[in-house]
Enzyme design. Structure first.
Site, PDB file in Angstrom:
ATOM      1  N   HIS A 163      30.262  42.622  46.696  1.00  0.00           N
ATOM      2  CA  HIS A 163      29.355  41.751  45.941  1.00  0.00           C
ATOM      3  C   HIS A 163      28.996  40.479  46.699  1.00  0.00           C
ATOM      4  O   HIS A 163      27.921  39.915  46.488  1.00  0.00           O
ATOM      5  CB  HIS A 163      29.973  41.382  44.591  1.00  0.00           C
ATOM      6  CG  HIS A 163      30.164  42.547  43.682  1.00  0.00           C
ATOM      7  ND1 HIS A 163      29.110  43.237  43.125  1.00  0.00           N
ATOM      8  CD2 HIS A 163      31.301  43.158  43.234  1.00  0.00           C
ATOM      9  CE1 HIS A 163      29.582  44.218  42.357  1.00  0.00           C
ATOM     10  NE2 HIS A 163      30.900  44.190  42.412  1.00  0.00           N
ATOM     11  N   ASP A 205      40.423  43.133  37.818  1.00  0.00           N
ATOM     12  CA  ASP A 205      39.693  44.403  37.900  1.00  0.00           C
ATOM     13  C   ASP A 205      40.651  45.581  37.788  1.00  0.00           C
ATOM     14  O   ASP A 205      40.738  46.408  38.687  1.00  0.00           O
ATOM     15  CB  ASP A 205      38.905  44.433  39.218  1.00  0.00           C
ATOM     16  CG  ASP A 205      37.966  43.246  39.350  1.00  0.00           C
ATOM     17  OD1 ASP A 205      36.773  43.400  39.073  1.00  0.00           O
ATOM     18  OD2 ASP A 205      38.433  42.149  39.719  1.00  0.00           O
ATOM     19  N   ASP A 248      37.265  41.643  34.330  1.00  0.00           N
ATOM     20  CA  ASP A 248      37.081  43.094  34.333  1.00  0.00           C
ATOM     21  C   ASP A 248      38.401  43.722  33.914  1.00  0.00           C
ATOM     22  O   ASP A 248      39.028  44.495  34.639  1.00  0.00           O
ATOM     23  CB  ASP A 248      36.586  43.603  35.686  1.00  0.00           C
ATOM     24  CG  ASP A 248      35.071  43.462  35.830  1.00  0.00           C
ATOM     25  OD1 ASP A 248      34.432  42.908  34.916  1.00  0.00           O
ATOM     26  OD2 ASP A 248      34.528  43.911  36.861  1.00  0.00           O
ATOM     27  N   ASN A 272      32.179  40.832  34.187  1.00  0.00           N
ATOM     28  CA  ASN A 272      30.885  41.412  33.808  1.00  0.00           C
ATOM     29  C   ASN A 272      31.048  42.745  33.080  1.00  0.00           C
ATOM     30  O   ASN A 272      30.300  43.053  32.148  1.00  0.00           O
ATOM     31  CB  ASN A 272      29.973  41.559  35.029  1.00  0.00           C
ATOM     32  CG  ASN A 272      30.608  42.365  36.143  1.00  0.00           C
ATOM     33  OD1 ASN A 272      31.665  41.983  36.664  1.00  0.00           O
ATOM     34  ND2 ASN A 272      29.986  43.456  36.553  1.00  0.00           N
ATOM     35  N   HIS A 295      36.261  40.438  40.813  1.00  0.00           N
ATOM     36  CA  HIS A 295      34.911  40.988  41.000  1.00  0.00           C
ATOM     37  C   HIS A 295      34.831  41.907  42.214  1.00  0.00           C
ATOM     38  O   HIS A 295      34.501  43.084  42.070  1.00  0.00           O
ATOM     39  CB  HIS A 295      33.880  39.873  41.079  1.00  0.00           C
ATOM     40  CG  HIS A 295      32.472  40.347  40.838  1.00  0.00           C
ATOM     41  ND1 HIS A 295      32.139  41.225  39.827  1.00  0.00           N
ATOM     42  CD2 HIS A 295      31.307  40.047  41.473  1.00  0.00           C
ATOM     43  CE1 HIS A 295      30.834  41.450  39.843  1.00  0.00           C
ATOM     44  NE2 HIS A 295      30.304  40.752  40.830  1.00  0.00           N
ATOM     45  N   ASP A 296      35.070  41.399  43.411  1.00  0.00           N
ATOM     46  CA  ASP A 296      35.179  42.296  44.562  1.00  0.00           C
ATOM     47  C   ASP A 296      36.555  42.943  44.526  1.00  0.00           C
ATOM     48  O   ASP A 296      37.576  42.252  44.396  1.00  0.00           O
ATOM     49  CB  ASP A 296      34.973  41.535  45.872  1.00  0.00           C
ATOM     50  CG  ASP A 296      33.510  41.467  46.266  1.00  0.00           C
ATOM     51  OD1 ASP A 296      32.777  42.436  45.967  1.00  0.00           O
ATOM     52  OD2 ASP A 296      33.091  40.469  46.876  1.00  0.00           O
ATOM     53  N   HIS A 297      36.580  44.279  44.669  1.00  0.00           N
ATOM     54  CA  HIS A 297      37.822  45.030  44.499  1.00  0.00           C
ATOM     55  C   HIS A 297      38.616  45.021  45.800  1.00  0.00           C
ATOM     56  O   HIS A 297      38.763  46.041  46.484  1.00  0.00           O
ATOM     57  CB  HIS A 297      37.518  46.461  44.045  1.00  0.00           C
ATOM     58  CG  HIS A 297      36.869  46.525  42.703  1.00  0.00           C
ATOM     59  ND1 HIS A 297      36.570  47.713  42.072  1.00  0.00           N
ATOM     60  CD2 HIS A 297      36.468  45.547  41.847  1.00  0.00           C
ATOM     61  CE1 HIS A 297      36.009  47.461  40.898  1.00  0.00           C
ATOM     62  NE2 HIS A 297      35.931  46.151  40.747  1.00  0.00           N
ATOM     63  N   HIS A 327      35.765  34.947  37.231  1.00  0.00           N
ATOM     64  CA  HIS A 327      35.678  36.348  37.640  1.00  0.00           C
ATOM     65  C   HIS A 327      34.934  36.512  38.956  1.00  0.00           C
ATOM     66  O   HIS A 327      35.379  37.239  39.848  1.00  0.00           O
ATOM     67  CB  HIS A 327      34.998  37.193  36.569  1.00  0.00           C
ATOM     68  CG  HIS A 327      34.853  38.636  36.962  1.00  0.00           C
ATOM     69  ND1 HIS A 327      35.941  39.443  37.216  1.00  0.00           N
ATOM     70  CD2 HIS A 327      33.741  39.408  37.191  1.00  0.00           C
ATOM     71  CE1 HIS A 327      35.518  40.650  37.568  1.00  0.00           C
ATOM     72  NE2 HIS A 327      34.191  40.655  37.565  1.00  0.00           N
ATOM     73  N   TYR A 338      37.787  48.910  31.847  1.00  0.00           N
ATOM     74  CA  TYR A 338      36.641  49.677  32.369  1.00  0.00           C
ATOM     75  C   TYR A 338      36.322  50.841  31.437  1.00  0.00           C
ATOM     76  O   TYR A 338      37.162  51.304  30.687  1.00  0.00           O
ATOM     77  CB  TYR A 338      36.987  50.204  33.768  1.00  0.00           C
ATOM     78  CG  TYR A 338      36.895  49.145  34.826  1.00  0.00           C
ATOM     79  CD1 TYR A 338      35.677  48.861  35.433  1.00  0.00           C
ATOM     80  CD2 TYR A 338      38.010  48.407  35.200  1.00  0.00           C
ATOM     81  CE1 TYR A 338      35.574  47.882  36.401  1.00  0.00           C
ATOM     82  CE2 TYR A 338      37.915  47.419  36.162  1.00  0.00           C
ATOM     83  CZ  TYR A 338      36.699  47.165  36.763  1.00  0.00           C
ATOM     84  OH  TYR A 338      36.593  46.181  37.716  1.00  0.00           O
TER      85      TYR A 338
END
Length: 338
Positions: free
Chosen positions: A227, A53, A86, A124, A253-255, A218, A89
């Site tokens: 999430h 991410d 990710d 995603n 996914h979770d930052h 991810h 962005y």
């Protein structure tokens, strides 16, 4: 004649160079996932960094995280880098010529220690752009470090890593896209795509002789971050991991940075999704045994991993390069310590 001979020798040398480059990658075309070879070091160890991410043109501390990655990469004698998705962005890349590739990747991760192969999966956000662009060989011509496929295997001798395309698993992306458009060109049918992927993954896992088995995706299976758990992965993917002796599942996914254990298997769940924007400040209630949560950090950072035949060491770092959490396990002694 001498000129022709020199031309032939030059062409032969160029071909030899290309062959040397491509010996790093061995493609298996027997129905299994595509496979890449990463030789272990002379001492038998394998070391890599995991980041997720991240692609924001250096903003949200991405550049600072990259700087610390370079320092740690040198310290651990880095073999390669793993990206948990990710990668760019907000909406992936719009084409294989999108300047965001160089602005968020080539121009950011410039440390000498990071000039190794980067093995990446799609997240995603990557599916919201031209997903095919990140898979294109054109990007490898721009920056030879970049390797991104939907699902594949990295064989590092004693460690085997199975990269899984998790975005197509998540059903809400098909029905509740929140105004976003997803690039489903390679996924005409969710169920058939997932079924085929799980079949190929299981074949690869069952044939693996590696001392350590790691699956990379991810989306999280276990997370107290924004999430939280991904229901579809727990229902469809996790049973295959348990049945085939997988040691670690790594995701983004979770930052945040996170380490959780499983209730009824040795699998450890490791989240490294803090490559840039973080500090969301919201935590999902822990619905499982709170003792299974080993570590959680709602800020920027990354993770390193080092494996030998008998031991594994996982270390989480913040944006200043400070160690936040270290976990060591031994297969010989059959116990672990935090």
């Amino acid at each position: 004649m001498n000129s022709g001979r020199r031309s032939l020798m030059s062409a032969t040398a160029s071909l030899s160079l290309l062959l040397c480059i491509f010996t790093t990658f061995v493609v298996v075309s027997n129905g299994e996932l595509q496979r890449f070879i990463e030789p272990a070091k002379s001492d038998g160890s394998v070391s890599f960094i995991v980041i997720g991410d991240w692609g924001r043109r250096g903003s949200f501390n991405q550049s600072l995280v990259a700087y610390q990655m370079g320092k740690i990469g040198e310290k651990i004698d880095l073999d390669f880098v793993v990206s948990t998705g990710d990668n760019f962005y907000d909406n992936g890349l719009f084409s294989e010529h999108d300047p965001n590739f160089e602005q968020s990747f080539s121009n950011i991760y410039t440390a000498p220690s990071l000039q190794k192969q980067w093995y990446s999966v799609l997240g995603n956000h990557d599916y919201r752009g031209d997903a095919e662009a990140q898979l294109s060989s054109v990007l490898r011509e721009i920056d030879s470090r970049w390797i991104c496929l939907r699902s594949f295997v990295v064989d590092a001798e004693l460690v085997e890593m199975f990269f899984v395309d998790t975005t197509p698993f998540v059903k809400e992306y098909y029905t509740e896209a929140d105004g976003h458009s997803y690039d489903w060109r390679a996924v005409p049918s969710r169920n058939s795509y997932v079924k085929a992927l799980l079949r190929d993954l299981e074949v690869s896992l069952k044939s693996s002789k590696a001392r350590w088995k790691i699956v990379v995706g991810h989306h999280a299976m276990r997370s107290i971050g924004h999430h939280g758990d991904t229901k579809e992965l727990n229902e469809e993917l996790l049973p295959i991991l348990k049945e085939n002796g997988v040691d670690l599942y790594m995701n983004g996914h979770d930052h945040c940075l996170q380490h959780m254990s499983d209730e009824d298997s040795p699998i450890q769940f490791l989240t490294s999704g803090a490559g840039s924007k973080a500090w969301r400040g919201d935590i999902n209630p822990v619905t499982i045994n709170p003792k299974l949560l080993k570590f959680y950090y709602d800020g920027q950072g990354f993770m390193s991993a080092r494996f030998t035949h008998s031991d594994a060491e996982i270390v989480f770092y913040d944006v200043f390069g400070e160690i936040l959490h270290k976990w060591v396990t031994s297969k010989q002694l059959l116990h672990s310590s935090v």
